[in-house]
Design a protein around this motif. Structure first.
Motif, PDB file in Angstrom:
ATOM      1  N   VAL A 118      -3.564  21.116  -9.259  1.00 53.01           N
ATOM      2  CA  VAL A 118      -4.680  20.697 -10.110  1.00 53.01           C
ATOM      3  C   VAL A 118      -5.742  21.789 -10.174  1.00 53.01           C
ATOM      4  O   VAL A 118      -6.225  22.132 -11.257  1.00 53.01           O
ATOM      5  CB  VAL A 118      -5.289  19.368  -9.609  1.00 53.01           C
ATOM      6  N   VAL A 119      -6.091  22.362  -9.036  1.00 57.21           N
ATOM      7  CA  VAL A 119      -7.104  23.420  -9.006  1.00 57.21           C
ATOM      8  C   VAL A 119      -6.649  24.605  -9.849  1.00 57.21           C
ATOM      9  O   VAL A 119      -7.410  25.145 -10.656  1.00 57.21           O
ATOM     10  CB  VAL A 119      -7.431  23.847  -7.561  1.00 57.21           C
ATOM     11  N   ARG A 120      -5.400  25.009  -9.689  1.00 52.94           N
ATOM     12  CA  ARG A 120      -4.877  26.127 -10.480  1.00 52.94           C
ATOM     13  C   ARG A 120      -4.897  25.817 -11.976  1.00 52.94           C
ATOM     14  O   ARG A 120      -5.168  26.696 -12.798  1.00 52.94           O
ATOM     15  CB  ARG A 120      -3.450  26.457 -10.062  1.00 52.94           C
ATOM     16  N   ALA A 121      -4.588  24.576 -12.332  1.00 48.70           N
ATOM     17  CA  ALA A 121      -4.534  24.200 -13.748  1.00 48.70           C
ATOM     18  C   ALA A 121      -5.894  24.315 -14.427  1.00 48.70           C
ATOM     19  O   ALA A 121      -5.969  24.672 -15.601  1.00 48.70           O
ATOM     20  CB  ALA A 121      -3.989  22.776 -13.892  1.00 48.70           C
ATOM     21  N   VAL A 122      -6.967  24.042 -13.693  1.00 50.52           N
ATOM     22  CA  VAL A 122      -8.290  24.086 -14.326  1.00 50.52           C
ATOM     23  C   VAL A 122      -9.079  25.357 -14.032  1.00 50.52           C
ATOM     24  O   VAL A 122      -9.926  25.746 -14.833  1.00 50.52           O
ATOM     25  CB  VAL A 122      -9.153  22.848 -13.975  1.00 50.52           C
ATOM     26  N   ASP A 123      -8.791  26.014 -12.914  1.00 46.66           N
ATOM     27  CA  ASP A 123      -9.577  27.190 -12.520  1.00 46.66           C
ATOM     28  C   ASP A 123      -8.767  28.473 -12.369  1.00 46.66           C
ATOM     29  O   ASP A 123      -9.338  29.526 -12.128  1.00 46.66           O
ATOM     30  CB  ASP A 123     -10.289  26.930 -11.189  1.00 46.66           C
ATOM     31  N   GLY A 124      -7.466  28.406 -12.442  1.00 46.91           N
ATOM     32  CA  GLY A 124      -6.664  29.609 -12.238  1.00 46.91           C
ATOM     33  C   GLY A 124      -6.379  29.827 -10.763  1.00 46.91           C
ATOM     34  O   GLY A 124      -6.344  28.872  -9.990  1.00 46.91           O
ATOM     35  N   PRO A 125      -6.184  31.084 -10.341  1.00 48.45           N
ATOM     36  CA  PRO A 125      -5.827  31.368  -8.949  1.00 48.45           C
ATOM     37  C   PRO A 125      -6.817  30.754  -7.962  1.00 48.45           C
ATOM     38  O   PRO A 125      -8.021  30.706  -8.213  1.00 48.45           O
ATOM     39  CB  PRO A 125      -5.873  32.891  -8.867  1.00 48.45           C
TER      40      PRO A 125
ATOM     41  N   ARG B 118     -15.601  21.778 -12.025  1.00 50.79           N
ATOM     42  CA  ARG B 118     -14.436  21.500 -12.876  1.00 50.79           C
ATOM     43  C   ARG B 118     -13.224  21.109 -12.036  1.00 50.79           C
ATOM     44  O   ARG B 118     -12.536  20.136 -12.328  1.00 50.79           O
ATOM     45  CB  ARG B 118     -14.159  22.728 -13.734  1.00 50.79           C
ATOM     46  N   ALA B 119     -12.963  21.856 -10.955  1.00 50.75           N
ATOM     47  CA  ALA B 119     -11.828  21.547 -10.083  1.00 50.75           C
ATOM     48  C   ALA B 119     -12.049  20.230  -9.344  1.00 50.75           C
ATOM     49  O   ALA B 119     -11.136  19.411  -9.232  1.00 50.75           O
ATOM     50  CB  ALA B 119     -11.589  22.684  -9.094  1.00 50.75           C
ATOM     51  N   ASP B 120     -13.252  20.016  -8.832  1.00 51.83           N
ATOM     52  CA  ASP B 120     -13.570  18.780  -8.124  1.00 51.83           C
ATOM     53  C   ASP B 120     -13.369  17.575  -9.041  1.00 51.83           C
ATOM     54  O   ASP B 120     -12.708  16.600  -8.672  1.00 51.83           O
ATOM     55  CB  ASP B 120     -15.006  18.834  -7.608  1.00 51.83           C
ATOM     56  N   TYR B 121     -13.920  17.645 -10.246  1.00 53.31           N
ATOM     57  CA  TYR B 121     -13.775  16.542 -11.195  1.00 53.31           C
ATOM     58  C   TYR B 121     -12.315  16.348 -11.602  1.00 53.31           C
ATOM     59  O   TYR B 121     -11.850  15.223 -11.759  1.00 53.31           O
ATOM     60  CB  TYR B 121     -14.616  16.783 -12.448  1.00 53.31           C
ATOM     61  N   ALA B 122     -11.583  17.434 -11.776  1.00 58.35           N
ATOM     62  CA  ALA B 122     -10.177  17.326 -12.166  1.00 58.35           C
ATOM     63  C   ALA B 122      -9.361  16.616 -11.092  1.00 58.35           C
ATOM     64  O   ALA B 122      -8.548  15.738 -11.393  1.00 58.35           O
ATOM     65  CB  ALA B 122      -9.595  18.709 -12.464  1.00 58.35           C
ATOM     66  N   VAL B 123      -9.576  16.986  -9.830  1.00 54.84           N
ATOM     67  CA  VAL B 123      -8.844  16.324  -8.738  1.00 54.84           C
ATOM     68  C   VAL B 123      -9.214  14.846  -8.691  1.00 54.84           C
ATOM     69  O   VAL B 123      -8.346  13.984  -8.564  1.00 54.84           O
ATOM     70  CB  VAL B 123      -9.113  17.017  -7.377  1.00 54.84           C
ATOM     71  N   ARG B 124     -10.493  14.538  -8.808  1.00 49.23           N
ATOM     72  CA  ARG B 124     -10.925  13.142  -8.800  1.00 49.23           C
ATOM     73  C   ARG B 124     -10.290  12.360  -9.952  1.00 49.23           C
ATOM     74  O   ARG B 124      -9.841  11.220  -9.771  1.00 49.23           O
ATOM     75  CB  ARG B 124     -12.450  13.069  -8.867  1.00 49.23           C
ATOM     76  N   ALA B 125     -10.225  12.968 -11.128  1.00 40.17           N
ATOM     77  CA  ALA B 125      -9.629  12.301 -12.292  1.00 40.17           C
ATOM     78  C   ALA B 125      -8.141  12.065 -12.084  1.00 40.17           C
ATOM     79  O   ALA B 125      -7.620  10.982 -12.390  1.00 40.17           O
ATOM     80  CB  ALA B 125      -9.868  13.135 -13.551  1.00 40.17           C
TER      81      ALA B 125
ATOM     82  N   ASP C 129     -17.074   8.460 -11.189  1.00 43.46           N
ATOM     83  CA  ASP C 129     -18.421   9.013 -11.298  1.00 43.46           C
ATOM     84  C   ASP C 129     -18.398  10.467 -11.777  1.00 43.46           C
ATOM     85  O   ASP C 129     -18.963  11.365 -11.152  1.00 43.46           O
ATOM     86  CB  ASP C 129     -19.163   8.887  -9.966  1.00 43.46           C
ATOM     87  N   ILE C 130     -17.713  10.674 -12.896  1.00 46.87           N
ATOM     88  CA  ILE C 130     -17.598  11.995 -13.516  1.00 46.87           C
ATOM     89  C   ILE C 130     -18.309  11.918 -14.865  1.00 46.87           C
ATOM     90  O   ILE C 130     -18.066  10.982 -15.624  1.00 46.87           O
ATOM     91  CB  ILE C 130     -16.120  12.384 -13.733  1.00 46.87           C
ATOM     92  N   PRO C 131     -19.173  12.862 -15.189  1.00 47.99           N
ATOM     93  CA  PRO C 131     -19.791  12.835 -16.513  1.00 47.99           C
ATOM     94  C   PRO C 131     -18.718  12.825 -17.601  1.00 47.99           C
ATOM     95  O   PRO C 131     -17.825  13.678 -17.612  1.00 47.99           O
ATOM     96  CB  PRO C 131     -20.619  14.126 -16.558  1.00 47.99           C
TER      97      PRO C 131
END
Length: 141
Positions: free
Chosen positions: A68-75, A6-13, A36-38
């Protein structure tokens, strides 16, 4: 530390949105294809599609990877789901707390030191480039 899909795809997006910043709103499908994100997974990250598309709310240079990581995954770093600052250890386990805090500080230093603009320009900060260039960084012990 584990970077989730989720974090990887969010940063890529978000990087794709930064690259297309002058184009106006971008459809999620275009972002999914370009990076290349589903598509269905990206929809879950971005929320239900509406009439328009997506664009950055701030300048790419103002958004860090940590944001971005915090926004999708929290701490960014947690131990058993808790922030290291909320932990307490006693006895021989006492040295673990400063270890987890140091780990958190180093991860934050890297992720807060890289902006979406850096990634969009393919220009990582020199300290990050130097760490990534170390041969041991690429090996699994």
């Amino acid at each position: 530390m584990r970077i989730s899909s989720r974090a990887d795809y969010a940063v890529r997006a978000v990087v794709e949105l930064a690259v297309r910043q002058g184009e106006g709103p971008v459809k999620a499908e275009a972002v999914a294809t370009a990076r290349d994100i589903p598509h269905k997974f990206l929809e879950g990250i971005l929320g239900d599609l509406r009439r328009g598309g997506y664009r950055l709310a701030r300048q790419a240079a103002e958004i860090t990877v940590a944001d971005v990581v915090r926004a999708v995954d929290g701490p960014i770093v947690s131990v058993r789901g808790e922030r290291p600052t909320g932990l307490a250890y006693t006895g021989t386990a006492e040295p673990l707390l400063p270890l987890w805090i140091a780990l958190r500080a180093n991860v934050r230093r890297i992720l807060e030191g890289v902006t979406i603009a850096d990634l969009a320009a393919d220009a990582l900060p020199e300290p990050v480039e130097r760490l990534a260039a170390e041969p041991a960084a690429w090996e699994n012990p």
